[in-house]
Scaffold this active site. Sequence first.
Site, short mmCIF file in Angstrom:
data_model
loop_
_atom_site.label_atom_id
_atom_site.label_comp_id
_atom_site.label_asym_id
_atom_site.label_seq_id
_atom_site.Cartn_x
_atom_site.Cartn_y
_atom_site.Cartn_z
CD1 TRP A 103 -2.17 -2.15 1.90
CD2 TRP A 103 -2.97 -1.26 0.01
NE1 TRP A 103 -3.20 -2.95 1.45
CE2 TRP A 103 -3.70 -2.45 0.30
CE3 TRP A 103 -3.31 -0.54 -1.13
CZ2 TRP A 103 -4.74 -2.91 -0.52
CZ3 TRP A 103 -4.34 -1.00 -1.95
CH2 TRP A 103 -5.04 -2.17 -1.64
CG ASP A 174 -3.27 4.06 3.90
OD1 ASP A 174 -4.34 3.92 4.52
OD2 ASP A 174 -2.94 3.35 2.92
CE LYS A 198 -8.59 -3.03 4.15
NZ LYS A 198 -7.77 -2.21 3.28
C1 LIG Z 1 -7.24 -1.79 2.14
C2 LIG Z 1 -6.18 -0.76 2.15
C3 LIG Z 1 -6.08 0.22 1.15
C4 LIG Z 1 -7.01 0.26 -0.05
O1 LIG Z 1 -8.19 0.84 0.29
P1 LIG Z 1 -9.33 1.14 -0.79
O2 LIG Z 1 -10.40 1.71 0.07
O3 LIG Z 1 -9.68 -0.16 -1.44
O4 LIG Z 1 -8.80 2.11 -1.77
C5 LIG Z 1 -5.09 1.17 1.27
N1 LIG Z 1 -4.23 1.16 2.29
C6 LIG Z 1 -4.28 0.21 3.25
C7 LIG Z 1 -3.29 0.25 4.36
C8 LIG Z 1 -5.25 -0.77 3.21
O5 LIG Z 1 -5.31 -1.70 4.17
#
Ligand SMILES: *Cc1c(COP(=O)(O)O)cnc(C)c1O
Length: 362
Positions: A103, A174, A198
């Site tokens: 990511w 993030d 999540k």
């Molecule tokens: C799942 C995830 C993403 C992607 O998220 P989307 O909502 O599908 O764009 C980005 N960063 C991390 C750390 C993730 O776990």
Amino acid sequence: MSDRIFNFSAGPAVLPEPVLRQAQKDLWDVAGSGIGVAEHSHRGKVFDRIFAETEKAARELAGIPDGYKLLFLQGGATLQFSMVPMCLLPKGRTADYLNTGVWSQKAIAEAKKVGDIHVAASSEGTNFDGIPEASAIRYSADPAYVHFTSNNTIYGTQWAAEPPAPSGAPLVCDASSDIFSRPIDVSKYGLIYAGAQKNLGPSGVTFVIIREDLADLGPKDLPILLQYRTHVKDGSMHNTPNTFGIYLMGEVFKWIKAEGGLAGIEERNRRKAKLLYDAIDASKVFKGRALPGSRSMMNVCFLSGNDDLDARFVSEAAKRGLDGLKGHRSAGGIRASIYNAMPEAGVQALVDFVHEFEKTVD
Ligand SMILES: *Cc1c(COP(=O)(O)O)cnc(C)c1O
């Protein structure tokens, strides 16, 4: 009850049972309005109240200071990979990124389309098995911001605390896979973003916490929806937001509060993670993927070293009502995602199955 199994999926992921029960009712008729929650106008009184309550609950949970705005956007964490540099990286400046997994790499790739990026530390050389030491971070002279991924969903590693950033450089995070899993000092950050699917709710909402002064940055000729200022000015309702997702996040926030807030949730998350890591550390068949000091409380990754055996574990676990344990395709092995809403009983059931499975391996 009996028809639900334990869902260890990395995302979209398990939601708290009381939240789902409430949502069943509210989908039919919310607040005695005679209209279901997904059917109300985002400009109406009923949704106004839901939105205000959701925002208030988030602020209370995380103690978010007044100088920060909360946004409920779309496009996932992935659109933030683009929006962050488009708005916060002026021409001629450099942004620093800490590379701790897939990511992070995706965030870096998008930022490179916008401007000059410096990777200040990376654990790629050791297949993302850990979080870089603070002493190994080499920042550029005057970064516009520092970006990191607080929890690496795919490799099961997590920053134990925020990386130290050079003074004056806003920290951008993030936090998709560990937001609100533990207390957070928002005042240390410039911007935090997370896809909701999540730890916070359903997919389709991106939760953004942004320091007010940063929300006004970025060229005004960017597409209107790609400017943070638009969403601040219009209260996340420049266009139709994901009303149901925002409602469900509000219910999740209320549930977290009832579970003892972020401190209470962290305590339980630590217990759950310890239970599982202890079982893996004691195992003769499995070993943990992440370095012990970098282990994630949210995504517990382990493997036997034999792909066929791992696959047998995953498929037999599924037959016992333990679903979603297959590791991400880029990491392999087994991954148990044990977000806030995974009950301790689910982790205990998995540990019991690890013990049972070991007896079948010689
Ligand atoms: C799942 C995830 C993403 C992607 O998220 P989307 O909502 O599908 O764009 C980005 N960063 C991390 C750390 C993730 O776990």
